[in-house]
Design a protein around this motif. Structure first.
Motif, PDB file in Angstrom:
ATOM      1  N   TRP A  30       7.478   3.170   5.285  1.00  0.00           N
ATOM      2  CA  TRP A  30       7.264   2.222   4.206  1.00  0.00           C
ATOM      3  C   TRP A  30       7.446   0.761   4.451  1.00  0.00           C
ATOM      4  O   TRP A  30       6.808  -0.267   3.550  1.00  0.00           O
ATOM      5  CB  TRP A  30       7.694   2.714   2.953  1.00  0.00           C
ATOM      6  CG  TRP A  30       7.382   3.859   2.482  1.00  0.00           C
ATOM      7  CD1 TRP A  30       6.564   4.982   3.158  1.00  0.00           C
ATOM      8  CD2 TRP A  30       8.225   4.766   1.297  1.00  0.00           C
ATOM      9  NE1 TRP A  30       6.389   6.004   2.211  1.00  0.00           N
ATOM     10  CE2 TRP A  30       7.045   6.283   1.223  1.00  0.00           C
ATOM     11  CE3 TRP A  30       8.760   4.557   0.459  1.00  0.00           C
ATOM     12  CZ2 TRP A  30       7.526   6.865   0.268  1.00  0.00           C
ATOM     13  CZ3 TRP A  30       9.350   5.562  -0.539  1.00  0.00           C
ATOM     14  CH2 TRP A  30       8.574   6.665  -0.457  1.00  0.00           C
TER      15      TRP A  30
ATOM     16  N   GLU B 233      -4.708   2.857 -10.490  1.00  0.00           N
ATOM     17  CA  GLU B 233      -4.806   3.922  -9.437  1.00  0.00           C
ATOM     18  C   GLU B 233      -4.158   5.133  -9.869  1.00  0.00           C
ATOM     19  O   GLU B 233      -4.171   6.459  -9.452  1.00  0.00           O
ATOM     20  CB  GLU B 233      -4.504   3.559  -8.186  1.00  0.00           C
ATOM     21  CG  GLU B 233      -5.333   2.457  -7.529  1.00  0.00           C
ATOM     22  CD  GLU B 233      -4.866   2.118  -6.088  1.00  0.00           C
ATOM     23  OE1 GLU B 233      -4.217   2.833  -5.521  1.00  0.00           O
ATOM     24  OE2 GLU B 233      -5.342   1.123  -5.615  1.00  0.00           O
ATOM     25  N   THR B 234      -3.117   4.980 -10.801  1.00  0.00           N
ATOM     26  CA  THR B 234      -2.054   6.219 -11.117  1.00  0.00           C
ATOM     27  C   THR B 234      -2.342   6.639 -12.562  1.00  0.00           C
ATOM     28  O   THR B 234      -2.020   7.649 -12.851  1.00  0.00           O
ATOM     29  CB  THR B 234      -0.852   5.823 -11.245  1.00  0.00           C
ATOM     30  OG1 THR B 234      -0.448   4.950 -11.994  1.00  0.00           O
ATOM     31  CG2 THR B 234      -0.515   5.413  -9.596  1.00  0.00           C
TER      32      THR B 234
ATOM     33  N   THR C 200       2.026   7.086  -6.787  1.00  0.00           N
ATOM     34  CA  THR C 200       1.302   7.989  -7.251  1.00  0.00           C
ATOM     35  C   THR C 200       1.604   9.488  -6.895  1.00  0.00           C
ATOM     36  O   THR C 200       1.461  10.220  -7.647  1.00  0.00           O
ATOM     37  CB  THR C 200       0.029   7.647  -6.124  1.00  0.00           C
ATOM     38  OG1 THR C 200      -0.786   6.458  -6.491  1.00  0.00           O
ATOM     39  CG2 THR C 200      -1.123   8.633  -6.627  1.00  0.00           C
ATOM     40  N   GLY C 201       2.244   9.574  -5.826  1.00  0.00           N
ATOM     41  CA  GLY C 201       2.751  11.109  -5.149  1.00  0.00           C
ATOM     42  C   GLY C 201       3.858  11.173  -6.403  1.00  0.00           C
ATOM     43  O   GLY C 201       4.017  12.456  -6.864  1.00  0.00           O
TER      44      GLY C 201
ATOM     45  N   PRO D 135      -2.157  12.671   4.777  1.00  0.00           N
ATOM     46  CA  PRO D 135      -3.476  12.289   3.844  1.00  0.00           C
ATOM     47  C   PRO D 135      -4.027  13.128   2.739  1.00  0.00           C
ATOM     48  O   PRO D 135      -4.779  12.672   1.883  1.00  0.00           O
ATOM     49  CB  PRO D 135      -4.350  12.346   5.008  1.00  0.00           C
ATOM     50  CG  PRO D 135      -3.553  12.372   6.344  1.00  0.00           C
ATOM     51  CD  PRO D 135      -2.205  12.927   5.781  1.00  0.00           C
TER      52      PRO D 135
ATOM     53  N   ASP E  36       0.793  -1.084  -0.042  1.00  0.00           N
ATOM     54  CA  ASP E  36      -0.141   0.100   0.057  1.00  0.00           C
ATOM     55  C   ASP E  36       0.884   1.304  -0.096  1.00  0.00           C
ATOM     56  O   ASP E  36       0.605   2.363  -0.772  1.00  0.00           O
ATOM     57  CB  ASP E  36      -0.990   0.253   1.099  1.00  0.00           C
ATOM     58  CG  ASP E  36      -2.208  -1.005   1.176  1.00  0.00           C
ATOM     59  OD1 ASP E  36      -2.304  -1.548   0.020  1.00  0.00           O
ATOM     60  OD2 ASP E  36      -2.372  -1.417   2.133  1.00  0.00           O
ATOM     61  N   ARG E  37       1.965   1.182   1.174  1.00  0.00           N
ATOM     62  CA  ARG E  37       2.837   2.412   0.896  1.00  0.00           C
ATOM     63  C   ARG E  37       3.522   2.479  -0.458  1.00  0.00           C
ATOM     64  O   ARG E  37       3.801   3.599  -0.913  1.00  0.00           O
ATOM     65  CB  ARG E  37       3.819   2.107   1.998  1.00  0.00           C
ATOM     66  CG  ARG E  37       3.019   2.176   3.307  1.00  0.00           C
ATOM     67  CD  ARG E  37       2.843   3.561   3.661  1.00  0.00           C
ATOM     68  NE  ARG E  37       2.431   3.823   5.240  1.00  0.00           N
ATOM     69  CZ  ARG E  37       2.142   4.976   6.016  1.00  0.00           C
ATOM     70  NH1 ARG E  37       2.103   5.949   5.200  1.00  0.00           N
ATOM     71  NH2 ARG E  37       1.943   4.959   7.032  1.00  0.00           N
TER      72      ARG E  37
ATOM     73  N   ALA F 296       4.520  11.925   2.578  1.00  0.00           N
ATOM     74  CA  ALA F 296       3.140  11.655   2.464  1.00  0.00           C
ATOM     75  C   ALA F 296       2.398  12.237   3.459  1.00  0.00           C
ATOM     76  O   ALA F 296       2.612  11.900   4.578  1.00  0.00           O
ATOM     77  CB  ALA F 296       3.056  10.325   2.106  1.00  0.00           C
TER      78      ALA F 296
ATOM     79  N   GLU G 221       1.083   4.138  -2.979  1.00  0.00           N
ATOM     80  CA  GLU G 221       0.932   5.761  -2.562  1.00  0.00           C
ATOM     81  C   GLU G 221       2.100   6.497  -3.014  1.00  0.00           C
ATOM     82  O   GLU G 221       2.103   7.503  -3.427  1.00  0.00           O
ATOM     83  CB  GLU G 221       1.039   5.660  -1.344  1.00  0.00           C
ATOM     84  CG  GLU G 221      -0.294   5.244  -0.495  1.00  0.00           C
ATOM     85  CD  GLU G 221      -0.396   5.468   1.038  1.00  0.00           C
ATOM     86  OE1 GLU G 221       0.360   5.809   1.782  1.00  0.00           O
ATOM     87  OE2 GLU G 221      -1.421   4.766   1.304  1.00  0.00           O
TER      88      GLU G 221
ATOM     89  N   GLU H 138       1.054  15.036  -1.267  1.00  0.00           N
ATOM     90  CA  GLU H 138       2.576  14.566  -1.232  1.00  0.00           C
ATOM     91  C   GLU H 138       3.474  15.961  -1.417  1.00  0.00           C
ATOM     92  O   GLU H 138       3.138  16.644  -2.515  1.00  0.00           O
ATOM     93  CB  GLU H 138       2.720  13.680  -2.227  1.00  0.00           C
ATOM     94  CG  GLU H 138       1.926  12.387  -1.824  1.00  0.00           C
ATOM     95  CD  GLU H 138       0.527  12.470  -2.307  1.00  0.00           C
ATOM     96  OE1 GLU H 138       0.198  13.185  -3.235  1.00  0.00           O
ATOM     97  OE2 GLU H 138      -0.371  11.561  -2.109  1.00  0.00           O
TER      98      GLU H 138
END
Length: 378
Positions: free
Chosen positions: A337, A281-282, A253-254, A370, A246-247, A368, A250, A373
């Motif tokens: 992470w 997701e990206t 994505t950032g 919530p 998951d990390r 990161a 994320e 980023e």
């Protein structure tokens, strides 16, 4: 008699054997293999600047399809350069180990020099335990070269940096092989050891470190056409159990948002499920390279900025892309992470990979939160 015998188990290892042969030829004054003619085209030239007089390259084929596909294409590139390549199905079921040892024994007995890409490979360790060469060369296979050199200097047993410290049943069974291999992978008064590397490695006592500059890659391919956006380089840190999935997603994505990236170059060991999730997701285009990334980048097209997590490419891409104007950035792996069972040794190793990257490589940290980023270059 086979003077030089190379064992490779990954596409990058095979590439680096070609680079080693090219470097030896250059050091010897640029001689070419017999049968080379000045008018032969680069794609079919026997030699193309490689030391081929008595080099046999043995591919100890892995089982995963991505590695096999890349290896077959790299093997053809080597054949195009005039290299003798032998494909060995070393892991195709019961009896394959005994058959491989039987098939390769004559070559090993005759070899003056053995070139290996992975000193941590159980296959390579077993082969060297049975037949110790007079001269040994270790070429890069990722950042493992750094750990090999460090463990050799400290006199430690050879173990991959991401493995946990405790020994399981398999490790205990193979302990005698590892101990014997540790001796065969070390220099003695009867054996020379050379490390051919593009990484920042200090020579352990008694060894020679030869710089690997990707001279063959730069002579053979490119320069590439540059795209306007950025490219991200994937890693198998999730698959090796180091980084939480998951990390990782994320962070990808950032990075994609922060740099306007459009493509994600997948590591050959990344799972299909993870790559599908990243694409969804990206919105990144997932690229499965059919050759090592250094060759893909050199052929182009490639982004003006290439962002990677800690891996060998933060050391190799600046060399392969020298003079092209491409900027390489490394994104540090943040402690949060990491998975809970990751050892302090593994954390330190990842930090070392980031910290020792070339001076022209930007250091990038993803903070990161919530909602947003942030990115910092150091």
């Amino acid at each position: 008699m086979t003077g030089q015998l190379a064992f490779v188990e990954s596409p990058v290892q095979l590439l680096n054997v070609l680079e080693w042969a090219h470097a030896r030829t250059s050091a010897a004054g640029g001689r070419e293999a017999p049968g080379t003619s000045p008018g032969t085209s680069p794609g079919t030239r026997a030699g193309a600047g490689l030391a081929l007089d008595d080099l046999t390259l043995v591919v100890l084929s892995p089982t995963d399809p991505m590695s096999r596909g890349q290896l077959r294409r790299m093997a053809q590139l080597a054949r195009d350069e005039g290299v003798t390549v032998r494909w060995q199905e070393a892991r195709d079921g019961r009896g394959s180990l005994a058959r491989t040892l039987r098939d390769l024994a004559p070559l090993l007995r005759a070899a003056e020099r053995v070139i290996v890409g992975d000193p941590f490979s159980r296959y390579v360790q077993l082969l060297l335990t049975l037949f110790g060469p007079r001269h040994l060369t270790v070429v890069d296979d990722g950042t493992a070269t750094m750990e090999y050199a460090a463990q050799l200097a400290r006199g430690e047993r050879l173990v991959r940096w991401h493995r946990r410290g405790s020994r399981g049943p398999r490790e205990l069974v193979l302990a005698p092989v590892s101990a014997a291999a540790r001796r065969r992978l070390a220099p003695t008064h009867r054996r020379t050891v050379e490390i051919f590397t593009s990484l920042p490695v200090e020579a352990p006592p008694g060894t020679t470190v030869t710089p690997h500059t990707f001279a063959w890659t730069r002579a053979r391919f490119g320069p590439p056409r540059l795209t306007r956006g950025a490219d991200l380089v994937g890693t198998s840190l999730v698959e090796t159990g180091v980084v939480d999935p998951d990390r990782y997603v994320e962070a990808v994505t950032g990075l994609a948002r922060g740099h306007g990236a459009t493509r994600y170059f997948a590591h050959r060991r990344e799972s299909t499920e993870k790559l599908h999730r990243i694409a969804v997701e990206t919105g990144l285009e997932i690229v499965r390279p059919d050759l090592p990334l250094e060759l893909i980048a050199r052929r182009g097209p490639i982004g003006r900025t290439v962002v990677s997590f800690p891996s060998t490419v933060v050391h190799t891409l600046p060399l392969a892309l020298a003079g092209t104007g491409v900027k390489v950035a490394v994104c540090a792996v943040r402690p949060e992470w990491l998975r809970e069972n990751v050892s302090a040794r593994a954390q330190g190793f990842l930090a070392g990979v980031t910290g020792t990257a070339a001076h022209e490589v930007d250091r990038l940290t993803v903070h990161a939160t919530p909602a947003v980023e942030r990115f910092e270059f150091g």
